[in-house]
Design a protein around this motif. Structure first.
Motif, PDB file in Angstrom:
ATOM      1  N   VAL A  20      21.279  25.638  38.045  1.00 52.88           N
ATOM      2  CA  VAL A  20      20.215  25.505  37.054  1.00 52.88           C
ATOM      3  C   VAL A  20      19.081  24.681  37.650  1.00 52.88           C
ATOM      4  CG1 VAL A  20      19.614  24.630  34.763  1.00 52.88           C
ATOM      5  CG2 VAL A  20      21.872  25.649  35.156  1.00 52.88           C
ATOM      6  N   GLY A  21      17.848  25.201  37.606  1.00 47.37           N
ATOM      7  CA  GLY A  21      16.732  24.516  38.229  1.00 47.37           C
ATOM      8  C   GLY A  21      15.612  24.168  37.268  1.00 47.37           C
ATOM      9  N   LYS A  22      15.147  22.928  37.337  1.00 49.22           N
ATOM     10  CA  LYS A  22      13.975  22.508  36.576  1.00 49.22           C
ATOM     11  C   LYS A  22      12.734  23.140  37.198  1.00 49.22           C
ATOM     12  CE  LYS A  22      11.058  18.447  35.737  1.00 49.22           C
ATOM     13  NZ  LYS A  22      10.858  17.001  35.998  1.00 49.22           N
ATOM     14  N   GLY A  23      11.950  23.841  36.361  1.00 57.93           N
ATOM     15  CA  GLY A  23      10.782  24.549  36.879  1.00 57.93           C
ATOM     16  C   GLY A  23       9.513  24.210  36.127  1.00 57.93           C
ATOM     17  N   ILE A  24       9.114  22.950  36.135  1.00 60.67           N
ATOM     18  CA  ILE A  24       7.861  22.562  35.506  1.00 60.67           C
ATOM     19  C   ILE A  24       6.746  22.833  36.526  1.00 60.67           C
ATOM     20  CG2 ILE A  24       6.547  20.731  34.392  1.00 60.67           C
ATOM     21  CD1 ILE A  24       9.043  21.633  32.863  1.00 60.67           C
ATOM     22  N   THR A  25       6.027  23.920  36.330  1.00 62.99           N
ATOM     23  CA  THR A  25       5.059  24.360  37.342  1.00 62.99           C
ATOM     24  C   THR A  25       3.873  23.414  37.462  1.00 62.99           C
ATOM     25  OG1 THR A  25       3.988  25.823  35.718  1.00 62.99           O
ATOM     26  CG2 THR A  25       5.718  26.780  37.121  1.00 62.99           C
ATOM     27  N   TYR A  26       3.619  22.637  36.410  1.00 56.74           N
ATOM     28  CA  TYR A  26       2.698  21.505  36.511  1.00 56.74           C
ATOM     29  C   TYR A  26       3.052  20.532  35.403  1.00 56.74           C
ATOM     30  CZ  TYR A  26      -1.233  18.413  36.832  1.00 56.74           C
ATOM     31  OH  TYR A  26      -1.992  17.276  36.989  1.00 56.74           O
ATOM     32  N   ASP A  27       3.111  19.248  35.756  1.00 58.84           N
ATOM     33  CA  ASP A  27       3.509  18.232  34.786  1.00 58.84           C
ATOM     34  C   ASP A  27       2.412  17.192  34.616  1.00 58.84           C
ATOM     35  OD1 ASP A  27       4.834  16.591  33.053  1.00 58.84           O
ATOM     36  OD2 ASP A  27       6.101  15.668  34.583  1.00 58.84           O
ATOM     37  N   SER A  28       1.645  17.328  33.558  1.00 58.66           N
ATOM     38  CA  SER A  28       0.620  16.335  33.241  1.00 58.66           C
ATOM     39  C   SER A  28       1.203  15.140  32.496  1.00 58.66           C
ATOM     40  CB  SER A  28      -0.466  16.973  32.371  1.00 58.66           C
ATOM     41  OG  SER A  28       0.046  17.242  31.079  1.00 58.66           O
ATOM     42  N   ASP A  56       7.112  27.360  50.177  1.00 56.96           N
ATOM     43  CA  ASP A  56       5.865  28.051  49.814  1.00 56.96           C
ATOM     44  C   ASP A  56       5.584  27.923  48.314  1.00 56.96           C
ATOM     45  OD1 ASP A  56       5.329  28.853  52.405  1.00 56.96           O
ATOM     46  OD2 ASP A  56       6.019  30.914  52.127  1.00 56.96           O
ATOM     47  N   LEU A  57       6.617  28.115  47.503  1.00 55.39           N
ATOM     48  CA  LEU A  57       6.445  28.011  46.058  1.00 55.39           C
ATOM     49  C   LEU A  57       6.018  26.603  45.655  1.00 55.39           C
ATOM     50  CD1 LEU A  57       9.527  30.085  44.886  1.00 55.39           C
ATOM     51  CD2 LEU A  57       7.152  30.620  44.368  1.00 55.39           C
ATOM     52  N   ILE A  58       6.667  25.606  46.228  1.00 53.88           N
ATOM     53  CA  ILE A  58       6.350  24.212  45.900  1.00 53.88           C
ATOM     54  C   ILE A  58       4.919  23.866  46.296  1.00 53.88           C
ATOM     55  CG2 ILE A  58       6.964  21.800  46.355  1.00 53.88           C
ATOM     56  CD1 ILE A  58       9.850  22.910  46.970  1.00 53.88           C
ATOM     57  N   ASN A  59       4.464  24.400  47.419  1.00 57.59           N
ATOM     58  CA  ASN A  59       3.125  24.088  47.918  1.00 57.59           C
ATOM     59  C   ASN A  59       2.014  24.879  47.230  1.00 57.59           C
ATOM     60  OD1 ASN A  59       3.921  22.147  49.844  1.00 57.59           O
ATOM     61  ND2 ASN A  59       4.461  23.741  51.313  1.00 57.59           N
ATOM     62  N   THR A  60       2.367  25.950  46.535  1.00 59.44           N
ATOM     63  CA  THR A  60       1.353  26.786  45.885  1.00 59.44           C
ATOM     64  C   THR A  60       0.689  26.017  44.748  1.00 59.44           C
ATOM     65  OG1 THR A  60       2.560  28.810  46.429  1.00 59.44           O
ATOM     66  CG2 THR A  60       0.958  28.935  44.635  1.00 59.44           C
ATOM     67  N   PRO A  61      -0.642  26.011  44.683  1.00 63.63           N
ATOM     68  CA  PRO A  61      -1.344  25.291  43.617  1.00 63.63           C
ATOM     69  C   PRO A  61      -0.940  25.809  42.235  1.00 63.63           C
ATOM     70  CG  PRO A  61      -2.873  25.937  45.346  1.00 63.63           C
ATOM     71  CD  PRO A  61      -1.572  26.633  45.639  1.00 63.63           C
ATOM     72  N   PRO A  62      -0.921  24.932  41.236  1.00 61.74           N
ATOM     73  CA  PRO A  62      -0.458  25.345  39.906  1.00 61.74           C
ATOM     74  C   PRO A  62      -1.351  26.372  39.224  1.00 61.74           C
ATOM     75  CG  PRO A  62      -1.304  23.087  39.871  1.00 61.74           C
ATOM     76  CD  PRO A  62      -1.207  23.485  41.300  1.00 61.74           C
ATOM     77  N   ASN A  63      -2.614  26.479  39.647  1.00 62.10           N
ATOM     78  CA  ASN A  63      -3.455  27.526  39.042  1.00 62.10           C
ATOM     79  C   ASN A  63      -3.027  28.923  39.493  1.00 62.10           C
ATOM     80  OD1 ASN A  63      -4.524  26.573  41.576  1.00 62.10           O
ATOM     81  ND2 ASN A  63      -6.294  27.890  41.272  1.00 62.10           N
ATOM     82  N   ASP A  64      -2.244  28.998  40.557  1.00 66.45           N
ATOM     83  CA  ASP A  64      -1.736  30.286  41.028  1.00 66.45           C
ATOM     84  C   ASP A  64      -0.236  30.445  40.789  1.00 66.45           C
ATOM     85  OD1 ASP A  64      -4.149  31.286  41.845  1.00 66.45           O
ATOM     86  OD2 ASP A  64      -3.909  30.734  43.953  1.00 66.45           O
ATOM     87  N   LEU A  65       0.415  29.433  40.251  1.00 71.07           N
ATOM     88  CA  LEU A  65       1.865  29.531  40.013  1.00 71.07           C
ATOM     89  C   LEU A  65       2.202  28.918  38.658  1.00 71.07           C
ATOM     90  CD1 LEU A  65       4.417  30.570  41.611  1.00 71.07           C
ATOM     91  CD2 LEU A  65       4.969  28.156  41.909  1.00 71.07           C
ATOM     92  N   LYS A  79       2.423  19.572  41.058  1.00 69.08           N
ATOM     93  CA  LYS A  79       2.780  20.969  41.292  1.00 69.08           C
ATOM     94  C   LYS A  79       4.211  21.065  41.812  1.00 69.08           C
ATOM     95  CE  LYS A  79       0.985  21.103  46.058  1.00 69.08           C
ATOM     96  NZ  LYS A  79       0.012  21.750  46.950  1.00 69.08           N
ATOM     97  N   CYS A  80       4.736  19.951  42.348  1.00 64.08           N
ATOM     98  CA  CYS A  80       6.080  19.973  42.947  1.00 64.08           C
ATOM     99  C   CYS A  80       7.182  19.827  41.916  1.00 64.08           C
ATOM    100  CB  CYS A  80       6.210  18.887  44.010  1.00 64.08           C
ATOM    101  SG  CYS A  80       6.508  17.225  43.345  1.00 64.08           S
ATOM    102  N   ASP A  81       6.837  19.725  40.630  1.00 66.36           N
ATOM    103  CA  ASP A  81       7.856  19.473  39.615  1.00 66.36           C
ATOM    104  C   ASP A  81       8.720  20.695  39.320  1.00 66.36           C
ATOM    105  OD1 ASP A  81       8.973  17.370  38.233  1.00 66.36           O
ATOM    106  OD2 ASP A  81       7.831  17.714  36.414  1.00 66.36           O
ATOM    107  N   MET A  82       8.467  21.780  40.053  1.00 67.82           N
ATOM    108  CA  MET A  82       9.318  22.967  39.941  1.00 67.82           C
ATOM    109  C   MET A  82      10.216  23.122  41.164  1.00 67.82           C
ATOM    110  SD  MET A  82       7.233  24.093  42.306  1.00 67.82           S
ATOM    111  CE  MET A  82       8.007  25.629  42.727  1.00 67.82           C
ATOM    112  N   SER A  83      10.358  22.045  41.940  1.00 65.45           N
ATOM    113  CA  SER A  83      11.152  22.112  43.174  1.00 65.45           C
ATOM    114  C   SER A  83      12.604  22.480  42.921  1.00 65.45           C
ATOM    115  CB  SER A  83      11.087  20.778  43.913  1.00 65.45           C
ATOM    116  OG  SER A  83       9.780  20.494  44.354  1.00 65.45           O
TER     117      SER A  83
END
Length: 508
Positions: A268-276, A193-202, A291-295
């Motif tokens: 330890v988890g990489k949590g880049i909620t959006y990576d431009s 659910d977290l991975i699929n959530t759009p970056p404007n909401d996460l 948006k999946c860069d926080m997987s």
């Protein structure tokens, strides 16, 4: 979430929308798998022939539907392929059962209840089937348009309830296997659910809030460092990556402790909620799924909560390194030098190599507690996808035995992985004329170079492994087995299994 129950009821008298049976590839055609005896008997022992007439061969992932026989209270029989028939006296492969259950659960989307009569020889098989059902039934429809009365989403809802026939409700091992499956799959689906959530909401703040809520619900201590605390602490890597975004970075620490624990693991988890890509902007066509860069952070959160729900006798600390990598006037530039939490300086040659920067700070923070082992999880490099494809993650480590143990744990739970080296000769490519190290090195072997960079920020004498999940973390193709399109939650089950093995004393 699909409700899972056990039943010893006879198949003909069970009320459900469908009954699921297994079929395998035999030497002379399809063979009905154990568990479906009642259905086969109702077809006068000719069920295999009927399935063959309908085109079934027993191949993995194959689905064949046929009317339930007279006298059954279920209207439909769904036969799902299990692949090749096991050798005589051999048990069915757990992953084959898991995948078949997932395929069936997806095929039954929109159904209220289904009965699963797949081969169950022990509690492990039951757990595999339960996992497959719960993971295969997953759907993410939070952003789908609602119908007029707002009671249901458009499209088919996931399977609501699954009863596992052959399971023993009063058997302690069976009850434990079902409870474990429920805990692990519910948390893994939280990660999806977290991975699929759009970056404007996460953004990082929203992710941290989700982690805080989950932690409090399950008795996990949580500490959140915001920009002010990160600045005071000298977390130059996380701050440097998040500098270009209006959404500030966060470092979240989750602590699960057991009074009986003899070992301490850090995840330890990489949590880049959006990576431009930051100033080193990604080209068109490479931004849409970022948006999946926080997987990695999603996997760590899910694993720590699952460990807490299972009450394992091991201390586990989770570190979520959260930031949004954006280009702006305040963004880190190629050529900038960052002073990391460890005190080392890093010359940033490419701002799209940002994951290793946030992980470096979190790895050093985790090292200060001197855990017995650290495992980091990250969608780190496209190079790992080129090496291993879209379904396999790479494992690197500073200890060969630990790397092998993680590989075995991953394979045991059905997560394809492969051990990768850390060649010392590649380290020279990250030498910088003005800093202690650069965040880029040789292009060839880029996934290994990233691992070597991370190794620089692990405390001396601490066992460490790095999981590069760039390939399997996000499925851009069609669903298969129990894996949906979109976020997969890969590495959650590997981390949980590692915690179980550690609690049981099976890791040194």
């Amino acid at each position: 979430m699909t409700a899972l129950t056990l039943s010893t009821a006879a198949a003909p008298g069970l009320r459900a929308d469908a009954i699921v049976i297994g079929v395998v590839k035999g030497a002379d055609g399809p063979v009905v798998a154990p568990g479906a005896e009642a259905v086969d008997k109702a077809y006068d022992g000719r069920l295999a022939g009927v399935l063959e007439t309908l085109g079934a061969a027993g191949a993995e992932g194959e689905v064949t539907k046929l009317p339930a026989p007279a006298g059954f209270k279920t209207p439909l029989v769904l036969a799902v392929g299990l692949g090749s028939e096991p050798e005589k006296d051999a048990s069915y492969d757990a992953e084959a059962l898991r995948r078949a259950a997932g395929v069936a659960a997806r095929a039954l989307a929109g159904s209220k209840k289904a009965a699963f009569a797949l081969p169950l020889t022990d509690a492990a098989d039951l757990g595999a089937v339960a996992e497959g059902v719960a993971l295969g039934a997953y759907s993410f429809d939070a952003y789908k348009e609602q119908d007029k009365d707002a009671k249901a989403k458009k499209g088919k809802s996931p399977l609501a309830e699954a009863t596992l026939l052959g399971g023993k409700p009063r058997d302690a091992a069976h009850k434990a296997a079902l409870a474990r499956a429920a805990a692990v799959t519910e948390e893994l689906n939280r990660a999806r659910d977290l991975i699929n959530t759009p970056p404007n909401d996460l953004d990082p703040e929203a992710f941290a809030a989700v982690a805080q809520t989950a932690a409090k619900e399950h008795g996990i201590k949580v500490q959140i460092l915001d920009e002010k605390a990160l600045t005071k602490g000298g977390y130059g890597g996380i701050l440097g990556v998040g500098a270009g975004s209006a959404a500030g970075p966060r470092l979240v620490k989750l602590s699960y402790t057991s009074s009986k624990a003899k070992k301490h693991l850090a995840f330890v988890g990489k949590g880049i909620t959006y990576d431009s890509g930051g100033i080193s902007l990604k080209p068109a066509g490479h931004n849409e799924t970022m948006k999946c860069d926080m997987s990695g952070a999603a996997a760590v959160l899910a694993a720590v909560v699952a460990v807490a729900r299972l009450g394992l006798d091991v201390n586990v600390t989770g570190w979520l390194a959260l930031a949004e990598n954006m280009p702006s006037g305040s963004a880190t530039r190629p050529g900038d030098v960052l002073r990391m939490f460890s005190g080392k300086t890093v010359e940033v040659l490419n701002t799209d190599a940002e994951g290793r920067l946030v992980l470096a700070d979190a790895l050093w923070a985790a090292s200060q507690e001197k855990p017995d082992a650290i495992v980091d999880v990250a969608t780190l490099t496209g190079a790992m996808m080129l090496a291993l494809g879209n379904r396999t993650f790479g494992i690197m480590a500073n200890d060969d035995a630990f790397r092998s143990a993680l590989h075995e744990a991953a394979e045991e739970v059905g997560e394809p992985a492969w051990p990768m080296p850390l060649p010392d000769h590649l380290r020279k490519g990250m030498d910088s004329p003005i800093a202690d190290i650069a965040n880029m090195g040789e292009r060839m072997g880029g996934g290994l170079v990233a691992g070597l960079f991370l190794r620089e920020f692990v405390g001396e004498g601490i066992t460490w492994a790095h999981l590069d999940i760039a390939g399997p973390a996000f499925n851009e193709g069609g669903p298969f087995g129990y894996t949906p399109k979109g976020g997969t939650g890969t590495a959650v089950r590997t981390l949980v299994r590692l915690a179980e093995l550690t609690a049981e004393g099976d890791l040194g």
